[in-house]
Design a protein around this motif. Structure first.
Motif, PDB file in Angstrom:
ATOM      1  N   ALA B  94      33.895 -38.501 -18.125  1.00  0.00           N
ATOM      2  CA  ALA B  94      33.433 -37.525 -19.122  1.00  0.00           C
ATOM      3  C   ALA B  94      32.727 -36.360 -18.441  1.00  0.00           C
ATOM      4  O   ALA B  94      32.905 -35.198 -18.830  1.00  0.00           O
ATOM      5  N   GLY B  98      34.171 -32.734 -18.760  1.00  0.00           N
ATOM      6  CA  GLY B  98      33.250 -31.841 -19.468  1.00  0.00           C
ATOM      7  C   GLY B  98      32.884 -30.636 -18.622  1.00  0.00           C
ATOM      8  O   GLY B  98      32.817 -29.507 -19.111  1.00  0.00           O
ATOM      9  N   VAL B 154      32.049 -36.844 -23.740  1.00  0.00           N
ATOM     10  CA  VAL B 154      32.684 -35.691 -23.107  1.00  0.00           C
ATOM     11  C   VAL B 154      32.417 -34.384 -23.860  1.00  0.00           C
ATOM     12  O   VAL B 154      32.193 -33.339 -23.244  1.00  0.00           O
TER      13      VAL B 154
END
Ligand SMILES: Nc1ncnc2c1ncn2[C@@H]1O[C@H](COP(=O)(O)OP(=O)(O)OP(=O)(O)O)[C@@H](O)[C@H]1O
Ligand SMILES: [Mg+2]
Lengths: 320, 273
Positions: B94, B98, B154
């Motif tokens: 994540a 991200g 995320v």
């Protein structure tokens, strides 16, 4: 281009041979208008700068000095008009045009030395960088030593004083060897002592590198002392247009003076002469006094490279 | 004139008093537990609700040192390792996605137009509501649990990195270009290093939610894991296992948080000026 109409009547005043001026200049700005929405900020700017010139630009707050600088830098686009660097139209910012801002010129995550070297690093593959690292580091250290900062090379920007930060920023910009160095009030946040040191430091570097500098400041004295050429932008003038019709009068070049020969820095003593005081007073009246509006025909444009074309602008939106 | 020691805006507790104050609420909590537990056990020695420290230590030691006869594994360590694996895989993926998505959305207006509204939309979906879907699609083994943690973290990370990138002064982009950086050079060599510490801090804050998703997923479908054990023991009201497990989870979480904080301070000294 929205509802904008510009009719350029190529009646050139000031110089005999515009083409010659264009090719001989490092920076050539012609018929440049810049509007934000309905607000016209720059109104037909014509300016041609010779290689090696130290061009100091002054003007009242909000008149559009930084806007003009951003146009030259390529950070923003002109509404209409040309900006040529060495004869070719400029594009987005690139390494031909260095920049030093009042703040944010340094990368906060890099130490002083790494900030200076960063330009070269960015342009190289890691193995190329590995081969040249030592040589470039030594070169950078020479600059830092001259700036009296050899003991600060490993410090992060937030660990440096404002003056030290600007020294590093100037070195950083010069280290990438730009064709022209743009500076937007680089010393405005410094106290008078640090400021004078910086002025000397910059003039020294300019003299030996023969660089072209476009130097925006709001301090008239600084401009008159540093520049070989002094340009004032101002919206305080009058012409045939009815002021009530215009949303806002855009700034024009109202003063353009030859101060000294290219390559020769003034000595700090000039500031004490009566002539210097008189010059400052004249410019303050011509460019900074809202009550004193010269007619466009009476501008003091006596720099040999000064020229103007007659054109007109009919409002309109900036294309977005 | 001296500063006040304890009260008011100008208080300066000093190092000694500072640590006493730090310890005070912990000491209070522990004492309260010990007293209540002692009282309850005095009334009914078989009460399960607040087991004595000795009982909890014994139960934990059993899980940690005696292998399970069926699998030959030590349940306590097996639970810890599988939970941390799931958590690690979910949160690290994540963080990477991200970071890349957030930065690129903030830097490239085209991608911003394309993805911003969609990411915001996705971020509103409650991850636990789609957990059944994940189990149906990915089966009840590891994948679904990791994906739940990923999905739960995320978008928060993306949006935070997006905002952090936008907040960087625009001048830096121009500056880097004027030093000869390419467009990708600006994004990955100028902007990315500057949002890295922010990524670690965001991840720190997101870890709380990640634990929630981990334990929820383990409670529903699993054969080992810290959350699985806690929910399994609930059936037997085995508070002597549940409470030490909760403490253990808290301790791991606290250590991760502290580790990340120290890492940011050490690796990015320019960040917290
Ligand atoms: N992005 C923008 N959108 C709308 N108006 C703008 C924008 N940027 C600048 N302006 C306007 O353009 C005018 C000129 O701004 P600019 O920053 O160029 O002034 P300046 O001469 O540099 O002033 P100062 O000496 O205070 O720095 C101002 O009136 C400002 O409000
Ligand atoms: Mg400005």
């Amino acid at each position: 281009m929205g509802g904008m109409e510009v009719s350029v009547v190529h009646e050139v005043k000031g110089v005999n041979d515009l083409e010659k001026l264009k090719t001989g200049s490092i920076l050539h700005i012609q018929d440049v208008y810049k509007a934000y929405g309905d607000n016209l900020i720059l109104d037909d700017i014509d300016l041609s700068i010779a290689p090696g010139e130290f061009c100091a630009v002054v003007g009242p707050s909000g008149c559009g000095k930084s806007t003009l600088l951003r146009l030259i830098l390529g950070q923003e686009r002109t509404t209409t008009g040309q900006v040529l660097l060495n004869g070719s139209p400029i594009g987005s910012p690139d390494k031909d045009r260095g920049i030093v801002y009042q703040k944010y010129s340094l990368f906060p995550n890099l130490r002083a030395l790494d900030n200076i070297l960063f330009g070269h690093r960015l342009r190289m593959w890691p193995w190329q960088w590995g081969a040249r690292k030592k040589e470039l580091t030594e070169k950078a250290m020479v600059f830092l030593r001259r700036a009296g900062m050899e003991n600060h090379s490993h410090k992060y920007p937030h660990q440096l004083s404002g003056g030290q930060q600007q020294r590093v920023a100037v070195i950083q910009a010069l280290f990438s060897r730009p064709k022209i160095l743009l500076m937007d009030e680089p010393f405005s946040a410094l106290d008078p002592g640090a400021r004078e040191d910086m002025q000397m430091f910059l003039l020294e570097l300019w003299e030996e590198s023969r660089l072209t500098i476009f130097f925006v400041t709001h301090d008239l004295e600084e401009a008159a002392y540093m520049g070989t050429r002094l340009v004032a932008l101002s919206q305080y003038y009058s012409d045939e247009r009815d002021p009530a019709e215009l949303k806002k009068i855009g700034a024009k070049v109202v003063v353009d003076l030859h101060l000294r020969e290219i390559g020769q820095a003034a000595s700090p003593q000039v500031k004490t002469t009566a002539q210097f005081g008189q010059l400052i007073q004249d410019i303050r009246r011509d460019a900074f006094d809202p009550g004193y509006r010269q007619h466009v025909k009476d501008f003091s444009l006596n720099h040999p490279h000064s020229f103007y074309t007659l054109s007109s602008y009919e409002g309109g939106e900036e294309p977005t | 004139m001296k500063y006040p020691r304890l009260f008011g805006l100008h208080a300066r507790p000093g190092p000694y008093l500072h640590w006493v104050l730090v310890a005070l609420p912990f000491a209070f909590m522990i004492c309260a537990y010990l007293i209540s537990s002692h009282k309850m056990l005095a009334e009914n020695p078989n009460a399960k609700l607040l087991p004595s420290v000795a009982k909890m230590a014994e139960a934990t030691a059993r899980l940690a040192t005696e292998p399970d006869p069926r699998t030959g594994q030590y349940p306590f360590w097996q639970d810890t390792v599988s939970s941390l694996q799931r958590l690690g895989m979910g949160i690290v993926s994540a963080a990477i996605v991200g970071l890349l998505l957030g930065i690129n959305m903030a830097m490239f207006p085209g991608l911003n137009s394309l993805a911003r509204a969609f990411v915001t939309f996705l971020s509103i979906i409650p991850p636990l509501a789609v957990l059944p879907v994940l189990f149906i699609v990915f089966g009840v083994d590891e994948t679904a649990k990791v994906i739940l943690i990923f999905v739960g973290s995320v978008f928060v990370i993306t949006r935070d990195i997006f905002l952090a990138t936008l907040a960087l002064p625009k001048e830096q982009v121009t500056k880097a270009l004027s030093l000869g950086a390419s467009q990708l050079g600006v994004v990955y060599r100028v902007i990315l290093p500057q949002v890295m510490p922010r990524l670690f801090n965001t991840t720190r804050l997101t870890l709380g939610a990640a634990w929630l998703f981990l334990i929820a997923a383990e409670a529903i479908a699993s054969t080992e894991g810290l959350g699985y054990r806690i929910y399994l023991m609930r059936r037997y009201m085995a508070m002597d296992v549940i409470l030490p497990y909760v403490c253990w989870i808290t301790l791991i979480g606290y250590t991760l948080d502290l580790g990340l904080r120290l890492w940011v301070g050490w690796r990015y000294p320019w960040y917290t000026k």
